[in-house]
Design an enzyme around this catalytic site. Structure first.
Site, PDB file in Angstrom:
ATOM      1  N   ASP A 540       0.820  -1.210   0.000  1.00  0.00           N
ATOM      2  CA  ASP A 540       0.000   0.000   0.000  1.00  0.00           C
ATOM      3  C   ASP A 540       0.856   1.262   0.000  1.00  0.00           C
ATOM      4  O   ASP A 540       0.385   2.345   0.354  1.00  0.00           O
ATOM      5  CB  ASP A 540      -0.939   0.004   1.212  1.00  0.00           C
ATOM      6  CG  ASP A 540      -0.203  -0.214   2.526  1.00  0.00           C
ATOM      7  OD1 ASP A 540       1.006  -0.522   2.489  1.00  0.00           O
ATOM      8  OD2 ASP A 540      -0.841  -0.086   3.591  1.00  0.00           O
ATOM      9  N   GLU A 626      10.554  -6.069  11.509  1.00  0.00           N
ATOM     10  CA  GLU A 626      11.622  -6.509  10.603  1.00  0.00           C
ATOM     11  C   GLU A 626      12.325  -5.323   9.958  1.00  0.00           C
ATOM     12  O   GLU A 626      13.526  -5.370   9.671  1.00  0.00           O
ATOM     13  CB  GLU A 626      11.057  -7.473   9.553  1.00  0.00           C
ATOM     14  CG  GLU A 626      10.378  -6.842   8.361  1.00  0.00           C
ATOM     15  CD  GLU A 626       9.018  -6.215   8.685  1.00  0.00           C
ATOM     16  OE1 GLU A 626       8.460  -5.552   7.791  1.00  0.00           O
ATOM     17  OE2 GLU A 626       8.529  -6.396   9.808  1.00  0.00           O
ATOM     18  N   ASP A 627      11.599  -4.220   9.748  1.00  0.00           N
ATOM     19  CA  ASP A 627      12.217  -3.038   9.147  1.00  0.00           C
ATOM     20  C   ASP A 627      13.170  -2.350  10.127  1.00  0.00           C
ATOM     21  O   ASP A 627      14.233  -1.856   9.743  1.00  0.00           O
ATOM     22  CB  ASP A 627      11.146  -2.058   8.668  1.00  0.00           C
ATOM     23  CG  ASP A 627      10.082  -1.790   9.727  1.00  0.00           C
ATOM     24  OD1 ASP A 627      10.101  -2.449  10.796  1.00  0.00           O
ATOM     25  OD2 ASP A 627       9.225  -0.919   9.503  1.00  0.00           O
TER      26      ASP A 627
END
Length: 719
Positions: A540, A626-627
């Site tokens: 998105d 995770e980022d």
């Protein structure tokens, strides 16, 4: 009359010379001893000057210790991978704090295995660091304990870590009070004469308070000018009135000039120092008390590192951290990790027998050489010595590179940033393939990876459809990979937007392996990724083609960083004594989210194969962060912050009313803050760095004609 005396004297002289030449020569020659039979007072082949002895023949110790990797190591155990098994702890003994740190590092590492059947190396849970019988950490009955270990096998494939060997008064170097057999010694204060070349490993002597992970940063900032500090050469420490190691330190007062060379020692140590002090003790103690050790360390260009009772010294690591160039005064010392580290770029050797030459040596070095040496001390300290974790990992990597068919790093990698521990030779044998060496002109295009977790519909007006269309219009895109991580089936091929003939689309729906079906699969090193540049996107995300192109051009200038749009920041919360996470716009940032960011594909390999299993476990349990972990990784490797481009504040489509999105979850920020603190604990420090740099296109927001601007549509994007 005078003439007769002169002639008589001349005659006597000539007669004496004739006798000496014709008669005495035969007398002398009859007693000539052949050169090879002369007594050898100095063996030039065994004179140690402290320099490298790689070319010199070094004899290993006796007592069945003539080991090499070929004769005392079972390579067959390593065919299933380079794994390390740590024996379970014994019920009746607790290791010293330092050894417990070492064991913790191993058991939390990617090397660890709980199954001895697949282990390549074995490490004892019995504390072997201190083998001085007078120490409280000395473990007794070692030989008996070793014989009861199920996999001991005379030390085959075992690694023994040791800091202290021998005891008063001789401090015998190879006396561990047990037979270590065919085990590899990872030992401090090791001499070149006792070290088994290509087998044993010399490690540094470190304090009991040496950190388990992370470690303090080096003291040198930037170029650390001026080059010449308050003191040229300094040392402050104990001296020994008698016994082994006393000669060197007892002579240091000859170099002390109270100006630019400060050599102060004290004999005020030990229980009976007053009974054993010599005539210089009182004066030395007074001079010793005039100087602060930390002040000397931080304000000296060179720091003397003389041997003590043993060859190694705590001063060595202390000098490295302070950026004080070590001057080594310990003949025959096998320097730590000398198999891979070029110490000539960070230290100076001197000879214990030629002490008075030391001032001339340090004064002869040029300013440029001093700067090079000082900078290299920081590289080596930060990458290999600042924590027990780095010391252990360096030891293991040296052993791994000795195994057959294992890729290895050359000396350039070991002795330059970012160091060998974060440069995996299995990734590539070319330095140009890594983000630290790649050139601007070597980067031709990028691969876009779109992570689809929500499973949104793919209509022409859908965010994913528009995102793929905008990415495909970029003149730099090479390939688009859609990682479909949703229970729904991915859209059929004919529903995706049409792409230019030079751009291919791959849809990957991972199955089976947990590492591939987790949220971290967006950073999996998919074989379809062939470009150095990776554009990481959420399904998105909202980016125009101009924004993508501009970010890629910026990333080409900084290929070792994360470059992108959405930024976040971390901060220290004093009230809670924890790290905090915020998305508020401030004057700085420390995280660039990988929902719209470029990075080098090598970081996918590091993320998947190099990070601690504890970090992956945290991400899997939370299905979040995770980022943040990728930002931790890149900042840890480079010691640099990410880079934000342009002013975009909102980079995601607003979800429709009633729809669920993980970014609208009220627990989302709580989870991320928890992750932040967990990651910092596992890394042992906070690697994230703040930056207030933002890069915008030329003429961005300037009141000039839009036709003069290269990225015209960026200015039209709402912030």
């Amino acid at each position: 009359m005078q003439a007769k005396k002169r002639y008589l004297l001349l005659f006597v002289s000539c007669a004496f010379l004739a006798y000496w030449y014709f008669g005495g020569y035969r007398l002398k020659s009859s007693n000539i001893v052949p050169e090879e039979q002369l007594p050898e007072f100095v063996n030039l082949n065994q004179m140690y000057t402290g320099s490298s002895l790689k070319e010199r023949d070094k004899s290993p110790t006796n007592n069945n210790k003539k080991c090499s990797m070929e004769s005392c190591f079972d390579f067959g155990r390593c065919q299933q991978g380079f794994r390390v098994f740590v024996y379970p702890p014994e019920d009746n003994s607790a290791p010293s704090p330092s050894y417990q740190k070492l064991l913790n590092v191993l058991m939390e590492s990617r090397y660890y295995t709980a199954d001895p059947r697949v282990a390549c190396l074995f490490v004892l849970s019995i504390d072997t660091l201190d083998r001085d019988r007078l120490s409280t950490d000395y473990v007794r009955n070692m030989q008996t304990r070793l014989q009861h270990l199920p996999h001991w096998n005379n030390g085959l494939n075992h690694v023994i870590f040791n800091l202290y060997s021998g005891t008063w008064p001789n401090y015998t170097e190879n006396n561990l009070d047990f037979d270590y057999g065919m085990a590899i010694l990872a030992k401090a204060s090791m001499s070149e004469s006792h070290m088994r070349p290509g087998f044993d490993i010399s490690i540094p002597l470190f304090h009991k308070v040496h950190p388990e992970k992370g470690g303090e940063v080096g003291s040198v900032l930037a170029n650390s000018l001026p080059l010449q500090k308050s003191y040229l050469l300094a040392f402050k420490g104990k001296r020994y009135v008698h016994g082994i190691g006393s000669d060197t330190r007892n002579s240091l007062y000859h170099l002390h000039n109270k100006k630019d060379m400060i050599m102060v020692t004290t004999c005020r140590h030990g229980k009976s120092w007053k009974d054993m002090k010599d005539e210089r003790c009182d004066q030395d103690n007074k001079e010793y008390d005039k100087y602060d050790y930390e002040v000397l360390l931080q304000n000296s260009t060179f720091c003397l590192v003389p041997r003590g009772r043993r060859l190694g010294s705590f001063r060595f690591l202390e000098a490295l951290q302070a950026g004080c160039i070590p001057v080594l005064l310990s003949n025959g010392w096998a320097l730590p990790f000398a198999q891979v580290i070029d110490w000539s770029k960070a230290a100076i050797w001197a000879d214990e027998r030629l002490l008075l030459q030391v001032p001339y040596i340090v004064r002869s070095l040029s300013p440029s050489k001093i700067l090079q040496l000082r900078q290299q001390t920081q590289v080596l300290w930060d990458r290999y010595f600042s924590s027990i974790e780095k010391i252990v990992y360096t030891t293991l990597e040296i052993i791994r590179e000795r195994l057959p068919n294992q890729p290895f790093r050359d000396a350039t990698v070991w002795n330059s940033l970012p160091g060998a521990l974060v440069t995996l030779p299995s990734f590539s044998d070319s330095s140009d393939s890594f983000p630290f060496q790649v050139g601007y002109n070597d980067i031709e295009g990028f691969t876009a990876i779109i992570y689809c977790q929500l499973g949104l519909s793919l209509t022409p007006s859908a965010p994913l459809h528009r995102l793929v269309t905008n990415i495909a219009r970029s003149r730099y895109v090479s390939k688009i990979i859609v990682v479909w991580s949703n229970d729904k089936r991915p859209p059929s091929k004919n529903r995706w937007p049409p792409l230019p003939h030079n751009v291919t689309l791959h849809v990957i729906q991972p199955e089976g392996e947990p590492t591939k079906t987790s949220i971290s699969q967006r950073f999996y090193p998919h074989p379809q990724i062939e470009t150095a540049a990776v554009l990481s996107l959420d399904e998105d995300s909202v980016l125009t083609t101009d924004e993508v192109d501009f970010a890629f051009i910026v990333w080409k200038q900084f290929p070792d960083r994360v470059v992108g749009y959405p930024a976040r920041s971390h901060y220290w919360d004093d009230s809670k004594s924890t790290w905090g996470y915020t998305s508020k716009w401030t004057n700085d940032y420390s995280i660039v989210l990988t929902g719209a960011a470029f990075y080098h594909r090598y970081y996918n390999v590091l993320y998947t194969e190099w990070l601690s299993p504890l970090l992956h476990k945290t991400v899997e349990q939370s299905q979040n962060c995770e980022d943040i972990l990728m930002n931790f990784l890149v900042s840890h490797v480079t010691r640099r912050p990410p880079i934000k481009v342009t002013q975009r504040k909102q980079y995601k489509e607003q979800p429709t009313v009633g729809s669920w999105s993980p970014w609208n979850d009220p627990d989302h920020f709580i989870q991320r803050q928890t992750c932040l603190n967990t990651f910092a604990a596992v890394f042992g420090y906070m690697p994230l760095l703040r930056s207030n740099l933002r890069l915008d296109p030329v003429l961005f927001k300037d009141p000039v004609s839009n036709k003069r601007k290269k990225y015209r549509k960026i200015e039209l994007v709402g912030s």
